[in-house]
Scaffold this motif. Sequence first.
Motif, PDB file in Angstrom:
ATOM      1  N   LEU A 251       1.809   1.866  -3.542  1.00 36.04           N
ATOM      2  CA  LEU A 251       0.708   2.420  -4.338  1.00 36.04           C
ATOM      3  C   LEU A 251       0.443   3.877  -3.971  1.00 36.04           C
ATOM      4  O   LEU A 251       0.181   4.702  -4.852  1.00 36.04           O
ATOM      5  CB  LEU A 251      -0.545   1.573  -4.125  1.00 36.04           C
ATOM      6  CG  LEU A 251      -0.437   0.104  -4.563  1.00 36.04           C
ATOM      7  CD1 LEU A 251      -1.708  -0.652  -4.219  1.00 36.04           C
ATOM      8  CD2 LEU A 251      -0.136  -0.001  -6.054  1.00 36.04           C
TER       9      LEU A 251
ATOM     10  N   GLU B  31       0.800   7.010  -6.522  1.00 39.91           N
ATOM     11  CA  GLU B  31      -0.299   7.959  -6.726  1.00 39.91           C
ATOM     12  C   GLU B  31       0.208   9.390  -6.560  1.00 39.91           C
ATOM     13  O   GLU B  31      -0.090  10.271  -7.393  1.00 39.91           O
ATOM     14  CB  GLU B  31      -1.410   7.672  -5.724  1.00 39.91           C
ATOM     15  CG  GLU B  31      -2.645   8.524  -5.893  1.00 39.91           C
ATOM     16  CD  GLU B  31      -3.524   8.079  -7.044  1.00 39.91           C
ATOM     17  OE1 GLU B  31      -3.939   8.965  -7.846  1.00 39.91           O
ATOM     18  OE2 GLU B  31      -3.802   6.878  -7.169  1.00 39.91           O
TER      19      GLU B  31
ATOM     20  N   SER C 180      -1.819  -8.570  -8.089  1.00 41.30           N
ATOM     21  CA  SER C 180      -2.803  -7.519  -7.799  1.00 41.30           C
ATOM     22  C   SER C 180      -2.131  -6.161  -7.641  1.00 41.30           C
ATOM     23  O   SER C 180      -2.700  -5.123  -8.024  1.00 41.30           O
ATOM     24  CB  SER C 180      -3.585  -7.868  -6.525  1.00 41.30           C
ATOM     25  OG  SER C 180      -2.709  -8.009  -5.417  1.00 41.30           O
TER      26      SER C 180
ATOM     27  N   THR D 190      -3.096   0.573 -13.199  1.00 36.71           N
ATOM     28  CA  THR D 190      -4.321   1.374 -13.149  1.00 36.71           C
ATOM     29  C   THR D 190      -4.023   2.815 -12.751  1.00 36.71           C
ATOM     30  O   THR D 190      -4.561   3.765 -13.339  1.00 36.71           O
ATOM     31  CB  THR D 190      -5.318   0.747 -12.154  1.00 36.71           C
ATOM     32  OG1 THR D 190      -5.683  -0.549 -12.613  1.00 36.71           O
ATOM     33  CG2 THR D 190      -6.562   1.602 -12.009  1.00 36.71           C
TER      34      THR D 190
ATOM     35  N   GLN E 182       0.830  -1.202   0.000  1.00 33.28           N
ATOM     36  CA  GLN E 182       0.000   0.000   0.000  1.00 33.28           C
ATOM     37  C   GLN E 182       0.861   1.248   0.000  1.00 33.28           C
ATOM     38  O   GLN E 182       0.520   2.249  -0.642  1.00 33.28           O
ATOM     39  CB  GLN E 182      -0.938   0.004   1.210  1.00 33.28           C
ATOM     40  CG  GLN E 182      -1.993   1.111   1.154  1.00 33.28           C
ATOM     41  CD  GLN E 182      -2.857   1.020  -0.101  1.00 33.28           C
ATOM     42  OE1 GLN E 182      -3.406  -0.030  -0.430  1.00 33.28           O
ATOM     43  NE2 GLN E 182      -2.964   2.133  -0.844  1.00 33.28           N
TER      44      GLN E 182
ATOM     45  N   GLU F 298      -2.709  -2.836  -9.969  1.00 32.61           N
ATOM     46  CA  GLU F 298      -3.082  -1.533  -9.413  1.00 32.61           C
ATOM     47  C   GLU F 298      -2.086  -0.452  -9.822  1.00 32.61           C
ATOM     48  O   GLU F 298      -2.477   0.698 -10.084  1.00 32.61           O
ATOM     49  CB  GLU F 298      -3.181  -1.625  -7.894  1.00 32.61           C
ATOM     50  CG  GLU F 298      -3.672  -0.349  -7.220  1.00 32.61           C
ATOM     51  CD  GLU F 298      -5.055   0.100  -7.695  1.00 32.61           C
ATOM     52  OE1 GLU F 298      -5.337   1.313  -7.608  1.00 32.61           O
ATOM     53  OE2 GLU F 298      -5.841  -0.757  -8.165  1.00 32.61           O
TER      54      GLU F 298
END
Length: 422
Positions: A179, A183, A211, A218, A176, A215
Amino acid sequence: MTRTRIWHPFTQHGLDEPIPNIVRTQGAHLWTDGGDRLIDAISSWWVTTHGHAHPRIADAIAEAAGQCDQIIFAGHTHPYAEAVAEGLAALFPSALAHIFFSDSGSTSVEVALKMALGYWASRDEARHRILVLEHSYHGDTIGAMSVGARGVFNAAYAPLLFDVETLPFPGGDTAQATLDALEAACRAKPAALIVEPLVLGAGGMLIYAPSVLAEMHTICARHGVLFIADEVMTGWGRTGTLTACEQAGVVPDIMCLSKGLTGGSLPLAVTLASAAIYDAHYSTDRAAMFFHSSSYTANPIACAAAAANLAIWREEPVPDRVGDLAARQAGWAARVRGWPGVANVRHLGTLTAFEVADPDRPGYLSTLGPAIKAQCAAAGVLLRPLGNTVYVMPPYCIDADDLGMVYTAIEDAISAGCAAKA
């Protein structure tokens, strides 16, 4: 110390470590000039997929050598390159519609970086920043080193390397954080993110989840950041599927392929690009062309080997062979988890890796690697640990008996305590 005329890669000649002279290869085996046989447990640096001297590939090389050995590829083509292009189009996502040839994994990455920067330049957008993953490795040319982890591999060349933004490695507990960092970084409009999908090879065979890869893709797509997948090591079945991206349902903007492209027989690489990347360089203005090449771009003999490799993937049960090897590797990984002094056992596809405890000097410069390598060589197994990281990644043709010998040699090397000190 003995000085040698040949300067070998990733070799400290001052240590006088033995350098075997390999005179023959076949299947999963190599033979020295002294007649010793070695089982190739690492696919000769991760390149050999179907086995050494595969007859279909060897025959294709011989035929091409007598038919069309070399031709300038700037403004020309030849049947072998066309066959590779058609074969790749049949196996890889249709969105990766354009194929640029080069000579190695490092150059395929250089090509990808230049494509990405050229894309933004064509749009008159000043987007130059490249995002990378912690512990990554993408090759040894200047651009490829720049997007790799800083450390012993490239410390001497630091003045030549361009700055990048590094994201934390997306392990189980830090995924996390990766990610979130991606971001935030994407809001500043970087040019691209480059990743080794699912496995960071030279960084220590570090594995992260499909996964997370999905992400990351994405997030990049949401912010219009180009996504580059370096499948040089992970491609051609190593992770259990043709590419690692396949497991995450990811189609990158740019994909780098090499190593197993020719089945491991000859150096060749390709960089696959989307139509948007190609169109950014498509113009009536010669100054807007993609400026990259080498003398041996799309060498016909290397392309003939690649075309034969692609035919093997189309016509033979390669996925079944990959699956069988992956199952045996998974079984061994389960057993290794019970060994004393071993940590972080992981398995993905045809790869199994783990760390052997080294309280003195863990990491790439650990003396455990050379010690384990030497002990395994004495037992007839070619292994090349990454410091105190031991891994097995053999060609898909290896049989159960040879694989068992590999596993036994490694267990004996660790049990015998050769790993304590080189």
